[in-house]
Design a protein around this motif. Sequence first.
Motif, short mmCIF file in Angstrom:
data_model
loop_
_atom_site.label_atom_id
_atom_site.label_comp_id
_atom_site.label_asym_id
_atom_site.label_seq_id
_atom_site.Cartn_x
_atom_site.Cartn_y
_atom_site.Cartn_z
N LYS A 110 65.32 32.90 -9.89
CA LYS A 110 64.20 31.96 -9.90
C LYS A 110 63.66 31.70 -11.30
O LYS A 110 63.13 30.60 -11.55
CB LYS A 110 63.09 32.45 -8.96
N THR A 111 63.80 32.64 -12.21
CA THR A 111 63.37 32.34 -13.58
C THR A 111 64.30 31.33 -14.23
O THR A 111 63.87 30.52 -15.06
CB THR A 111 63.28 33.61 -14.45
N TYR A 112 65.58 31.34 -13.85
CA TYR A 112 66.53 30.37 -14.39
C TYR A 112 66.24 28.97 -13.86
O TYR A 112 66.16 28.00 -14.63
CB TYR A 112 67.96 30.79 -14.04
N THR A 113 66.10 28.83 -12.55
CA THR A 113 65.89 27.49 -11.99
C THR A 113 64.55 26.91 -12.42
O THR A 113 64.44 25.69 -12.61
CB THR A 113 66.02 27.49 -10.46
N THR A 114 63.53 27.74 -12.59
CA THR A 114 62.26 27.20 -13.07
C THR A 114 62.34 26.82 -14.55
O THR A 114 61.64 25.90 -14.98
CB THR A 114 61.08 28.17 -12.82
N GLU A 153 62.91 32.72 -2.79
CA GLU A 153 61.60 32.34 -3.32
C GLU A 153 61.66 31.09 -4.20
O GLU A 153 60.62 30.58 -4.63
CB GLU A 153 61.01 33.50 -4.13
N GLN A 154 62.85 30.59 -4.46
CA GLN A 154 62.97 29.50 -5.43
C GLN A 154 62.30 28.19 -5.02
O GLN A 154 61.71 27.52 -5.86
CB GLN A 154 64.46 29.27 -5.77
N PRO A 155 62.35 27.77 -3.75
CA PRO A 155 61.64 26.52 -3.43
C PRO A 155 60.15 26.58 -3.79
O PRO A 155 59.61 25.63 -4.39
CB PRO A 155 61.85 26.39 -1.91
N GLU A 204 64.79 20.24 -1.34
CA GLU A 204 66.25 20.18 -1.32
C GLU A 204 66.86 21.56 -1.56
O GLU A 204 67.87 21.93 -0.96
CB GLU A 204 66.76 19.17 -2.34
N VAL A 205 66.25 22.35 -2.43
CA VAL A 205 66.74 23.71 -2.66
C VAL A 205 66.62 24.54 -1.39
O VAL A 205 67.51 25.32 -1.05
CB VAL A 205 66.00 24.37 -3.84
N ALA A 206 65.53 24.38 -0.66
CA ALA A 206 65.38 25.09 0.63
C ALA A 206 66.51 24.70 1.58
O ALA A 206 67.08 25.55 2.28
CB ALA A 206 64.02 24.78 1.24
#
Length: 346
Positions: free
Chosen positions: A148-152, A11-13, A179-181
């Motif tokens: 995802k809370t870390y990368t955001t 879900e990160q992208p 790029e993350v995707a």
Amino acid sequence: MTSQMRAEIGEQPDALARTIGALLPRLPELAALAAETRQVLFIARGSSDNAAVYGRYLVESHTGRLATLAAPSIATAYRRRLDLAGVLAVAISQSGKTEEIVESLAWAAACGARTVAVTNGAGSPLAESAEVALITLAGDEIAVPATKTYTTQLAALSVLGLGLGAAVPADDLRRVPDEVARVIARTEASPALPEIVEALAAVPGAVVSGRGIAFGTALELALKIKEACYLHAMGLSYADLLHGPIAVVDEQTPALLVAADSGPTLAGTIALAERVEGAGARAYGVGGGPLLAAACSAALPGPALPEWTSPLGLIVPGQIMVENLARRLGLDPDVPRGLNKVTQTN
């Protein structure tokens, strides 16, 4: 069966795209605070503290401001008043509910600091107490290990860096979600992934090392290995590693080396990989491009991003590796023993 942690990695992208799109318009508010402050104090614990390490390097390397990591105990245990005039205090908490972090930000304000909150908790006590709240849009995160809370959080700190005057293109940040995707797809297709997982499953622990902008990523990857896989993992700057602890790197303690594909610390990371391999131990790369990969036994692909934004993608192959390693060890990566989503400290 797909773990919740793996689902949230995927879900990160979208989470990053939402967060970057929402926060870039806040640059004028941050610039106004920047005009009234001269240095930055980051307040955080756990994964958020690793995000703060990235923030510190970004601020000092790209804005020319002094940035430091707070010791919350000064506020909450010692209860000492400091002169924080001219300081921008930035408190980082996934939930915005960790009492120590909320109290420390209030303490900083009482000591004369201007205040910013970085949190995924809209309406949380931390968000409500700050002059400017940078709300990340990660959505609900169910797995205990932060992904995802870390990368955001890193995305929010990238916006903070721009607001404080970093002379880098905002378009670099807009490139991150796509790029993350790509990194997710490339990592899962990489033959290095099962090779590194099998190698780590056979040892009691590892050293995780990076430097500069990548140092926070090394610390976060070491934390994830400890949290989800119950292995000993020591996160170190490679400068500190070379001062003595490199003696622990041997056949039973490989080195995971983290680096952006470019930048002033890449050459030193490659030299460390060559030293580790030359001593008969194993070095495994995360990022660092083809030069680091050539110096290691195996390497996971990193993001094709400028160094200043690289940590937003550089942790992702590490997250995937940890999730795979936990399952390989017969562990549930979603619910590590002894951990809760919100940790309270006195």
